[in-house]
Design a protein around this motif. Sequence first.
Motif, PDB file in Angstrom:
ATOM      1  N   MET A   1      71.665  16.813  58.362  1.00  0.00           N
ATOM      2  CA  MET A   1      70.636  15.949  57.763  1.00  0.00           C
ATOM      3  C   MET A   1      69.722  16.790  56.882  1.00  0.00           C
ATOM      4  SD  MET A   1      67.757  13.589  59.672  1.00  0.00           S
ATOM      5  CE  MET A   1      69.001  12.752  60.640  1.00  0.00           C
ATOM      6  N   SER A   2      69.377  16.247  55.736  1.00  0.00           N
ATOM      7  CA  SER A   2      68.509  16.963  54.801  1.00  0.00           C
ATOM      8  C   SER A   2      67.132  17.174  55.409  1.00  0.00           C
ATOM      9  CB  SER A   2      68.386  16.158  53.495  1.00  0.00           C
ATOM     10  OG  SER A   2      67.463  16.770  52.634  1.00  0.00           O
ATOM     11  N   GLY A   3      66.621  18.386  55.286  1.00  0.00           N
ATOM     12  CA  GLY A   3      65.292  18.705  55.783  1.00  0.00           C
ATOM     13  C   GLY A   3      64.387  19.108  54.630  1.00  0.00           C
ATOM     14  N   LEU A   4      63.862  20.333  54.684  1.00  0.00           N
ATOM     15  CA  LEU A   4      63.013  20.859  53.622  1.00  0.00           C
ATOM     16  C   LEU A   4      63.890  21.496  52.548  1.00  0.00           C
ATOM     17  CD1 LEU A   4      60.142  21.649  52.584  1.00  0.00           C
ATOM     18  CD2 LEU A   4      60.449  23.804  53.850  1.00  0.00           C
ATOM     19  N   VAL A   5      63.657  21.118  51.307  1.00  0.00           N
ATOM     20  CA  VAL A   5      64.393  21.689  50.183  1.00  0.00           C
ATOM     21  C   VAL A   5      63.386  22.119  49.122  1.00  0.00           C
ATOM     22  CG1 VAL A   5      66.113  21.315  48.370  1.00  0.00           C
ATOM     23  CG2 VAL A   5      66.414  20.251  50.624  1.00  0.00           C
ATOM     24  N   LEU A   6      63.450  23.405  48.746  1.00  0.00           N
ATOM     25  CA  LEU A   6      62.634  23.942  47.656  1.00  0.00           C
ATOM     26  C   LEU A   6      63.571  24.394  46.549  1.00  0.00           C
ATOM     27  CD1 LEU A   6      60.164  26.223  49.691  1.00  0.00           C
ATOM     28  CD2 LEU A   6      59.950  23.776  49.181  1.00  0.00           C
ATOM     29  N   ARG A   7      63.275  23.979  45.320  1.00  0.00           N
ATOM     30  CA  ARG A   7      64.098  24.349  44.173  1.00  0.00           C
ATOM     31  C   ARG A   7      63.208  24.871  43.051  1.00  0.00           C
ATOM     32  NH1 ARG A   7      67.734  24.684  47.047  1.00  0.00           N
ATOM     33  NH2 ARG A   7      69.542  23.293  47.297  1.00  0.00           N
ATOM     34  N   GLY A   8      63.371  26.150  42.697  1.00  0.00           N
ATOM     35  CA  GLY A   8      62.622  26.725  41.592  1.00  0.00           C
ATOM     36  C   GLY A   8      61.123  26.708  41.797  1.00  0.00           C
ATOM     37  N   VAL A   9      60.684  26.883  43.035  1.00  0.00           N
ATOM     38  CA  VAL A   9      59.252  26.778  43.337  1.00  0.00           C
ATOM     39  C   VAL A   9      58.535  28.074  42.970  1.00  0.00           C
ATOM     40  CG1 VAL A   9      57.560  26.607  45.205  1.00  0.00           C
ATOM     41  CG2 VAL A   9      59.488  25.019  45.115  1.00  0.00           C
ATOM     42  N   GLY A  10      57.514  27.936  42.167  1.00  0.00           N
ATOM     43  CA  GLY A  10      56.579  29.010  41.868  1.00  0.00           C
ATOM     44  C   GLY A  10      55.196  28.559  42.291  1.00  0.00           C
ATOM     45  N   ALA A  11      54.339  29.505  42.647  1.00  0.00           N
ATOM     46  CA  ALA A  11      52.993  29.133  43.082  1.00  0.00           C
ATOM     47  C   ALA A  11      52.071  30.329  42.928  1.00  0.00           C
ATOM     48  CB  ALA A  11      53.001  28.649  44.531  1.00  0.00           C
ATOM     49  N   GLY A  12      50.789  30.029  42.853  1.00  0.00           N
ATOM     50  CA  GLY A  12      49.814  31.092  42.735  1.00  0.00           C
ATOM     51  C   GLY A  12      48.408  30.539  42.774  1.00  0.00           C
ATOM     52  N   TRP A  62      61.234  16.683  51.357  1.00  0.00           N
ATOM     53  CA  TRP A  62      61.396  16.650  52.810  1.00  0.00           C
ATOM     54  C   TRP A  62      62.153  15.376  53.165  1.00  0.00           C
ATOM     55  CZ3 TRP A  62      61.905  18.983  57.126  1.00  0.00           C
ATOM     56  CH2 TRP A  62      61.706  18.324  58.344  1.00  0.00           C
ATOM     57  N   ARG A  63      63.270  15.550  53.842  1.00  0.00           N
ATOM     58  CA  ARG A  63      64.129  14.434  54.234  1.00  0.00           C
ATOM     59  C   ARG A  63      64.566  13.599  53.030  1.00  0.00           C
ATOM     60  NH1 ARG A  63      64.705  13.252  59.518  1.00  0.00           N
ATOM     61  NH2 ARG A  63      63.336  14.278  61.019  1.00  0.00           N
ATOM     62  N   GLY A  64      64.851  14.276  51.940  1.00  0.00           N
ATOM     63  CA  GLY A  64      65.377  13.607  50.760  1.00  0.00           C
ATOM     64  C   GLY A  64      64.350  12.948  49.875  1.00  0.00           C
TER      65      GLY A  64
END
Length: 228
Positions: A1-12, A62-64
Amino acid sequence: MSGLVLRGVGAGYGPMRVLEEIDLEVAVGERVGLVGLNGHGKTTLLRAVMGMAGWCDGERSWRGRSIARTAPHELARRGLILMPQGDAVFPGLSVRDNLESGAYLPAAWRRRAARRRRVLDLFPKLVPHLDQPAGTLSGGERRMLSVGRGLMADGELYLVDEPSLGLAPGIATGLVRALMSLELENGAMVIAEQNRSLLGGVDRIVRLHAGRIAEELPAAAAAVAEGR
């Protein structure tokens, strides 16, 4: 089951970029240990998931369902729980009231007695102190209380930041062991910790370096790589 997915995340924060192009998936039922030296982005990654970094780009779900434009308080209502560093307690309130403040949603409030019993089963050292002000507890007890308050909510994704910070080794081991014993059911956990040796109960280790994912290993392979 899909949970947490991060794609190309940048932060600052302001002009400072801390995270660079983070791609990460955490499945439902999985515990992931997030390791790395101080200043390499562990706390910022957890805060980015919650939309609490200074700024964040890329996709988070989160969860799709996308959470990239969801306010932190709405994420908390959906079961994303951030347990920050340190002993974040209300010092003038009793231990009991501190715990119950974590059951802030109606469903959790109705079940607060059962939830409090669950927390006290995990942290029995808090039992004799239920009616005393939280500010009178030891450092380790305050840290248990802070984590326990997070567990009072209707949590699905637990983001735990440096639970051992400032604690004696024995207390830190007991605290992390309690987190590892928590039944996730349909949830997941990401636990950021500088002391990798405490993370024996996780499924996978993700190492951050200079704001990027430098390595992902099953926990057993990570232990072999360290020579333990």
